[in-house]
Design a protein around this motif. Sequence first.
Motif, PDB file in Angstrom:
ATOM      1  N   PRO A  91       0.805  -1.220   0.000  1.00  0.00           N
ATOM      2  CA  PRO A  91       0.000   0.000   0.000  1.00  0.00           C
ATOM      3  C   PRO A  91       0.842   1.276   0.000  1.00  0.00           C
ATOM      4  CG  PRO A  91       0.197  -0.819   2.235  1.00  0.00           C
ATOM      5  CD  PRO A  91       0.946  -1.795   1.358  1.00  0.00           C
ATOM      6  N   LEU A  92       2.172   1.148   0.137  1.00  0.00           N
ATOM      7  CA  LEU A  92       3.002   2.331   0.330  1.00  0.00           C
ATOM      8  C   LEU A  92       2.966   3.264  -0.886  1.00  0.00           C
ATOM      9  CD1 LEU A  92       6.136   0.777   2.114  1.00  0.00           C
ATOM     10  CD2 LEU A  92       3.988   1.615   3.104  1.00  0.00           C
ATOM     11  N   GLY A  93       3.185   2.703  -2.074  1.00  0.00           N
ATOM     12  CA  GLY A  93       3.180   3.522  -3.284  1.00  0.00           C
ATOM     13  C   GLY A  93       1.841   4.178  -3.556  1.00  0.00           C
ATOM     14  N   PRO A  94       0.729   3.404  -3.608  1.00  0.00           N
ATOM     15  CA  PRO A  94      -0.582   4.026  -3.832  1.00  0.00           C
ATOM     16  C   PRO A  94      -0.946   5.057  -2.765  1.00  0.00           C
ATOM     17  CG  PRO A  94      -0.702   1.686  -4.276  1.00  0.00           C
ATOM     18  CD  PRO A  94       0.649   1.934  -3.696  1.00  0.00           C
ATOM     19  N   TYR A  95      -0.593   4.789  -1.501  1.00  0.00           N
ATOM     20  CA  TYR A  95      -0.886   5.740  -0.433  1.00  0.00           C
ATOM     21  C   TYR A  95      -0.150   7.045  -0.688  1.00  0.00           C
ATOM     22  CZ  TYR A  95      -1.535   7.496   4.357  1.00  0.00           C
ATOM     23  OH  TYR A  95      -1.871   8.240   5.454  1.00  0.00           O
ATOM     24  N   LEU A  96       1.116   6.964  -1.069  1.00  0.00           N
ATOM     25  CA  LEU A  96       1.882   8.176  -1.361  1.00  0.00           C
ATOM     26  C   LEU A  96       1.362   8.879  -2.607  1.00  0.00           C
ATOM     27  CD1 LEU A  96       5.470   6.915  -0.504  1.00  0.00           C
ATOM     28  CD2 LEU A  96       4.213   8.731   0.668  1.00  0.00           C
ATOM     29  N   CYS A  97       0.813   8.110  -3.546  1.00  0.00           N
ATOM     30  CA  CYS A  97       0.226   8.732  -4.745  1.00  0.00           C
ATOM     31  C   CYS A  97      -0.917   9.676  -4.379  1.00  0.00           C
ATOM     32  CB  CYS A  97      -0.283   7.658  -5.708  1.00  0.00           C
ATOM     33  SG  CYS A  97       1.014   6.886  -6.700  1.00  0.00           S
ATOM     34  N   ILE A  98      -1.826   9.216  -3.533  1.00  0.00           N
ATOM     35  CA  ILE A  98      -2.951  10.092  -3.178  1.00  0.00           C
ATOM     36  C   ILE A  98      -2.484  11.251  -2.298  1.00  0.00           C
ATOM     37  CG2 ILE A  98      -4.698   8.288  -3.476  1.00  0.00           C
ATOM     38  CD1 ILE A  98      -4.840   8.033  -0.427  1.00  0.00           C
ATOM     39  N   ALA A  99      -1.463  10.985  -1.456  1.00  0.00           N
ATOM     40  CA  ALA A  99      -0.948  12.069  -0.600  1.00  0.00           C
ATOM     41  C   ALA A  99      -0.280  13.151  -1.437  1.00  0.00           C
ATOM     42  CB  ALA A  99       0.039  11.501   0.426  1.00  0.00           C
ATOM     43  N   MET A 100       0.534  12.755  -2.411  1.00  0.00           N
ATOM     44  CA  MET A 100       1.224  13.742  -3.254  1.00  0.00           C
ATOM     45  C   MET A 100       0.253  14.436  -4.209  1.00  0.00           C
ATOM     46  SD  MET A 100       4.282  13.647  -2.139  1.00  0.00           S
ATOM     47  CE  MET A 100       3.676  13.113  -0.533  1.00  0.00           C
ATOM     48  N   ALA A 101      -0.697  13.684  -4.744  1.00  0.00           N
ATOM     49  CA  ALA A 101      -1.659  14.273  -5.678  1.00  0.00           C
ATOM     50  C   ALA A 101      -2.494  15.351  -5.015  1.00  0.00           C
ATOM     51  CB  ALA A 101      -2.565  13.186  -6.262  1.00  0.00           C
ATOM     52  N   THR A 102      -2.910  15.109  -3.770  1.00  0.00           N
ATOM     53  CA  THR A 102      -3.746  16.091  -3.081  1.00  0.00           C
ATOM     54  C   THR A 102      -2.938  17.295  -2.591  1.00  0.00           C
ATOM     55  OG1 THR A 102      -3.535  14.785  -1.032  1.00  0.00           O
ATOM     56  CG2 THR A 102      -5.520  14.445  -2.367  1.00  0.00           C
ATOM     57  N   SER A 103      -1.604  17.226  -2.693  1.00  0.00           N
ATOM     58  CA  SER A 103      -0.783  18.389  -2.350  1.00  0.00           C
ATOM     59  C   SER A 103      -0.609  19.335  -3.530  1.00  0.00           C
ATOM     60  CB  SER A 103       0.592  17.942  -1.841  1.00  0.00           C
ATOM     61  OG  SER A 103       1.396  17.455  -2.905  1.00  0.00           O
ATOM     62  N   LEU A 104      -1.120  18.949  -4.701  1.00  0.00           N
ATOM     63  CA  LEU A 104      -0.980  19.775  -5.907  1.00  0.00           C
ATOM     64  C   LEU A 104      -2.260  20.558  -6.202  1.00  0.00           C
ATOM     65  CD1 LEU A 104       0.923  17.311  -8.277  1.00  0.00           C
ATOM     66  CD2 LEU A 104       1.878  19.140  -6.875  1.00  0.00           C
ATOM     67  N   GLY A 105      -2.946  20.987  -5.162  1.00  0.00           N
ATOM     68  CA  GLY A 105      -4.202  21.711  -5.344  1.00  0.00           C
ATOM     69  C   GLY A 105      -3.977  23.204  -5.510  1.00  0.00           C
ATOM     70  N   PHE A 106      -3.698  23.626  -6.749  1.00  0.00           N
ATOM     71  CA  PHE A 106      -3.496  25.061  -6.980  1.00  0.00           C
ATOM     72  C   PHE A 106      -4.086  25.544  -8.301  1.00  0.00           C
ATOM     73  CE2 PHE A 106       0.612  22.875  -7.986  1.00  0.00           C
ATOM     74  CZ  PHE A 106       0.611  23.028  -9.373  1.00  0.00           C
ATOM     75  N   LEU A 107      -4.930  24.730  -8.954  1.00  0.00           N
ATOM     76  CA  LEU A 107      -5.464  25.124 -10.259  1.00  0.00           C
ATOM     77  C   LEU A 107      -6.806  25.834 -10.198  1.00  0.00           C
ATOM     78  CD1 LEU A 107      -4.527  22.052 -12.495  1.00  0.00           C
ATOM     79  CD2 LEU A 107      -3.311  24.214 -12.198  1.00  0.00           C
ATOM     80  N   THR A 108      -7.476  25.794  -9.060  1.00  0.00           N
ATOM     81  CA  THR A 108      -8.755  26.505  -8.903  1.00  0.00           C
ATOM     82  C   THR A 108      -8.801  27.106  -7.498  1.00  0.00           C
ATOM     83  OG1 THR A 108     -10.088  24.745  -7.878  1.00  0.00           O
ATOM     84  CG2 THR A 108      -9.859  24.680 -10.293  1.00  0.00           C
ATOM     85  N   PRO A 109      -9.625  28.134  -7.296  1.00  0.00           N
ATOM     86  CA  PRO A 109      -9.747  28.707  -5.946  1.00  0.00           C
ATOM     87  C   PRO A 109     -10.421  27.774  -4.952  1.00  0.00           C
ATOM     88  CG  PRO A 109     -11.306  29.741  -7.454  1.00  0.00           C
ATOM     89  CD  PRO A 109     -10.391  28.898  -8.292  1.00  0.00           C
ATOM     90  N   MET A 110     -11.009  26.684  -5.433  1.00  0.00           N
ATOM     91  CA  MET A 110     -11.624  25.710  -4.540  1.00  0.00           C
ATOM     92  C   MET A 110     -10.605  24.740  -3.959  1.00  0.00           C
ATOM     93  SD  MET A 110     -15.018  24.836  -6.804  1.00  0.00           S
ATOM     94  CE  MET A 110     -14.175  24.954  -8.383  1.00  0.00           C
ATOM     95  N   ALA A 111      -9.416  24.684  -4.548  1.00  0.00           N
ATOM     96  CA  ALA A 111      -8.453  23.649  -4.206  1.00  0.00           C
ATOM     97  C   ALA A 111      -7.764  23.888  -2.872  1.00  0.00           C
ATOM     98  CB  ALA A 111      -7.413  23.537  -5.322  1.00  0.00           C
ATOM     99  N   ASN A 112      -7.470  25.141  -2.564  1.00  0.00           N
ATOM    100  CA  ASN A 112      -6.686  25.444  -1.368  1.00  0.00           C
ATOM    101  C   ASN A 112      -6.977  26.879  -0.963  1.00  0.00           C
ATOM    102  OD1 ASN A 112      -4.153  26.425   0.125  1.00  0.00           O
ATOM    103  ND2 ASN A 112      -3.732  24.237  -0.052  1.00  0.00           N
ATOM    104  N   VAL A 113      -7.070  27.130   0.339  1.00  0.00           N
ATOM    105  CA  VAL A 113      -7.423  28.464   0.825  1.00  0.00           C
ATOM    106  C   VAL A 113      -6.406  29.521   0.393  1.00  0.00           C
ATOM    107  CG1 VAL A 113      -6.275  28.118   3.042  1.00  0.00           C
ATOM    108  CG2 VAL A 113      -8.120  29.773   2.871  1.00  0.00           C
TER     109      VAL A 113
END
Length: 433
Positions: A368-390
């Motif tokens: 589960p290590l790789g897939p878990y890190l995939c979702i963790a890293m993917a959700t850290s790239l929230g900068f394309l819309t104003p809804m993604a990150n405060v």
Amino acid sequence: MTTDQIICLLCFAFLTVGYIWRKLPMGVTALTTMALLIVTGCLEPKEALGLFSNSNVIVMVFMFIVATGLSRTQVTNKLSSLVYKISGGSFTVCFLGYMIVVLLLAQTGMSGIAVFTITYPFIVSMCEKFGYSPSRAIFPFAMVVVTAGSVLPFGRSAITYVQDNGYLEAYGFDLSQYAFGMLDRMKVKLIPVILIAAYSLTVGFRLAPKQPVLSTNGVKAKEKKEKPPLPKFKEACGYIIFFGVLIALMTAQKTGFQPWVIAFVGAVLILVTGVLNKDEAIACLPFKPMTMYIGAFAMGNALVSTGTGDLIGTLMVKALGGTTNQYIICAFFFIVPFLMTQFMSNSSALNILRPLVLMACASMGCSPLGPYLCIAMATSLGFLTPMANVTIPVAMSAGGYDQKAILKMGLPLALGISAFFIFWIPFLFPLWP
């Protein structure tokens, strides 16, 4: 699909189109969407009211006052002159120096919005020192702020792996076989963060609008320079309060003080000591980014509470089928949360997908290590819309950007870094070691 889920998706489409079309101010579009969610029953009135007192909103508002108080002093001039001198007159070296400061602050446990509101007045001053519009640098800088957390193994980042292992154990994985180490996130994220900083310094700066597309709402160094210097006592208070708030935020986990309390007390002290008067404090309040964030957060909550987020996540995980190609699996587990986190908070997307991904890994019999890190890293790239990150609506307001402008600057980076992660993570953490 339920009626609530259909309505939720229609409201989401209205919000997205409204941000791109811009016939209404983005804050008005966000609050209109929130009103539609309340009226249609997708969002409880009590829950909606609570968003106005959300701790991130409180931190945002009061940190603007604290940051404006510092900007009212001569510190931005002095520090900008010092950095300018050290950099040898190089904008790139100067900008890089501020990015390194952000990287260090982000490891202490401070929220991204706190880091951004503390540091972006220096970016404004730096741009004006070199003769550039702040619109050239604020959003590239914000992308570094958003992605800089949990890179180096100190501060809060040093204990993240313990929490990660707790989730693995909760879903039945044997920690003697699969477990994260303290340095694992650094191995995965350090190179991408360096690449993000390099992109922001070069390509992001070139793609940024030379002048604001929309009116700005933020700390403006030039306006501050036109005012007479503060008396020595008030000047000293501005420094002491700001850096006191900074230290308090960095040590909040140990002291037990809530970040919003620290920001609130700092803002009150700025007013009590006369660093800002009431008119200056009111003028700096971030109404536009605040309304955008509240509306976006309402949309994210509705996606979660109606089960729409779960529905999307479940359908996408089912679509994986029976493939055993680790790169296809990791690509899928990266792309799904990456898309979701552009339209809801990263924590919401992570909480929705974490159990689905861990259960899928258990079913496939893979690590589960790789897939878990995939979702963790993917959700850290929230900068394309104003809804993604405060941080993003604040940056949009401060730099005068519209949705088209942030997509132009951010999309090439997001696609490139996503591709890197999709190959880098399974290389470091194979699904079938």
